[in-house]
Design an enzyme around this catalytic site. Structure first.
Site, short mmCIF file in Angstrom:
data_model
loop_
_atom_site.label_atom_id
_atom_site.label_comp_id
_atom_site.label_asym_id
_atom_site.label_seq_id
_atom_site.Cartn_x
_atom_site.Cartn_y
_atom_site.Cartn_z
N HIS A 193 88.60 3.52 65.63
CA HIS A 193 89.21 3.45 66.96
C HIS A 193 88.96 2.06 67.53
O HIS A 193 87.86 1.52 67.42
CB HIS A 193 88.59 4.51 67.86
N GLY A 229 124.22 -10.14 53.26
CA GLY A 229 124.03 -9.67 51.89
C GLY A 229 123.72 -10.78 50.92
O GLY A 229 123.66 -11.96 51.28
#
Length: 464
Positions: free
Chosen positions: A444, A272
């Protein structure tokens, strides 16, 4: 001591602070930026960009692995940690030069030192080079950031543990690295250091890794960590620490109802953040803090003091550089007569492990807690043909679809998940139905092409 007056006084040169300063200075306004140490803030120096630089070096190791690599035959592979650190430092040096150039060209004055308020809109700066200056701004912008929290565990601080700052400068390979925290910073370092060759143990207090994520995604990340040889202790609490990180340490850990001793060479704390607001004497400026020590701001990032704004981590904004950039836009738009706010921001984020975890909007846990009606589209990443070209088919993607066919949230764990995320977020910002992505012609084979398959899959109601 004489008071030097500026139209704009910026405390901290992080993402929002530097951009505010450069833009106002370019308008011909007399502007000063006080920076304690990191020119440009943490992102280019010790956080986002340096960490991804090191992560990429670790990926290079995985690509030539004799069994899971790409069929590239090499001699014996050796990791040169000094070389990894040198590559990172060279990148940082280039970024600092870039920032210094921007300060010069904009006309904003960069002052290196520590600022403390003595009265409203006035600071005394202890200069890094020695001496002091007293500065006052007609307008003040606070961009003071945060730092890694060192938990209050007996012996931990005395052991001198690393944070991400020191870990990014390692020129040696820890024999056994214990990481306290199973969030984003902890997991990115865990995988990278393991790939470099360290033994790694992650100690996580919660029931799962990545506590904000849906349990199945957290479980998938846990599986990846274990497959790479990383030990993960869940529901684990460090009771005490003895020894010196970098040499030899012992951690007494309670895992569930059992206590065990971890013997390691190094500790990395990733548990944290603490806001850097305790260093400014903000009470003398009339700037209020909330109960957690963050600067209290409204939706326009105005503080309790007139003509004082706060941005970034120190203002309690989500702790991402891209949010700091948007904080800059909120402040600047309003200074220019606009009416922009932080309300309803759609904030994406990514865990840059390999593969990535990418998320935007609601996840299932949040949607259920809020009573939001939704349907689910789900796809294994192996159905995204791009992952097959990369030999990385691990993971899955999920989207939450509202009753009006708009996308409420998206999460993907898999190769190039962040690229899929960008397309979905764009659709969400535009309020497009999921069918627009389903019916789009994507190139693609790209990761984004997998969105066609995801949104063509049958939509299901959530499980109870």
């Amino acid at each position: 001591m004489a008071i030097e007056t500026y139209q704009n006084l910026v405390i901290g040169s992080g993402e929002a602070g530097k951009l505010i300063a450069w833009n106002l200075a370019k308008k011909g306004q007399k502007t000063a930026v006080v920076e304690r140490s990191l020119i440009g803030g943490s992102c280019p120096n010790i956080a986002c960009l340096p960490s991804k630089n090191v992560i990429y070096s670790a990926k290079a190791v995985s690509l030539v692995h004799p069994t899971s690599g790409l069929g590239v035959v090499t001699g014996s592979v050796r990791v040169d940690m000094a070389g990894v650190a040198k590559r990172k430092r060279e990148m940082v040096a280039g970024l600092i030069d870039l920032h210094l150039g921007y300060f010069k060209s904009s006309g904003a004055e960069l002052i290196m030192g520590n600022a403390r308020f003595t009265e409203p809109k006035t600071v005394e700066v202890a200069l890094n080079a020695g001496g002091t200056r007293v500065l006052r701004g007609d307008r003040v912008f606070l961009n003071v950031g945060s730092r890694a929290t060192i938990p209050d565990v007996p012996g931990l601080a005395a052991a001198g543990p690393m944070t991400h700052v020191e870990a990014l400068d390692l020129e040696r390979l820890p024999e056994h690295l214990v990481i306290l925290g199973g969030g984003y910073v902890g997991l990115e370092f865990a995988q990278a250091m393991r790939r470099f060759g360290s033994r790694v143990t992650v100690v996580q207090r919660g029931r799962q890794l990545l506590e904000r994520e849906d349990p199945d995604f957290a479980e998938a990340v846990l599986g990846m960590m274990k497959d790479e040889g990383i030990e993960v202790l869940l529901q684990a609490e460090v009771l005490s620490v003895a020894g010196k990180s970098g040499t030899s340490v012992k951690l007494q850990v309670r895992v569930g109802a059992t206590e065990k001793t971890l013997e390691a060479s190094d500790i990395l704390v990733a548990a944290g953040r603490t806001p850097n607001t305790d260093r400014l004497d903000l009470d003398k400026a009339g700037v209020e803090l909330d109960s957690r020590g963050y600067i209290r701001v409204n939706e326009k990032l105005q503080t309790s003091a007139a003509d004082v704004w706060a941005t970034g981590d120190g203002a309690g904004s989500p702790q991402f550089t891209h949010v700091g950039f948007d904080d800059f836009r909120v402040v600047m738009d309003n200074l220019n007569g606009g009416n922009r706010t932080t309300r309803g921001r759609l904030i994406p984020y990514c865990l840059f492990t390999d593969p990535e975890l990418a998320h935007v909007g609601l996840n299932e846990t949040e949607a259920k807690a809020k009573g939001v009606s939704y349907r689910v589209a789900r796809l294994p990443m192996s159905f995204v043909l791009r992952t097959r070209t990369l030999s990385q088919t691990r993971g899955f993607a999920r989207a939450l679809i509202g009753d009006d066919d708009r996308i409420l949230g998206f999460t993907a764990f898999g190769a190039e998940a962040s690229e899929m995320l960008a397309a979905v977020q764009t659709a969400m910002v535009g309020g497009m139905p999921y069918t627009a992505l389903r019916d789009t012609i994507f190139t693609h084979p790209t990761a984004a092409e997998g969105l066609i398959s995801l949104f063509s899959s049958p939509l299901s109601k959530p499980k109870a």
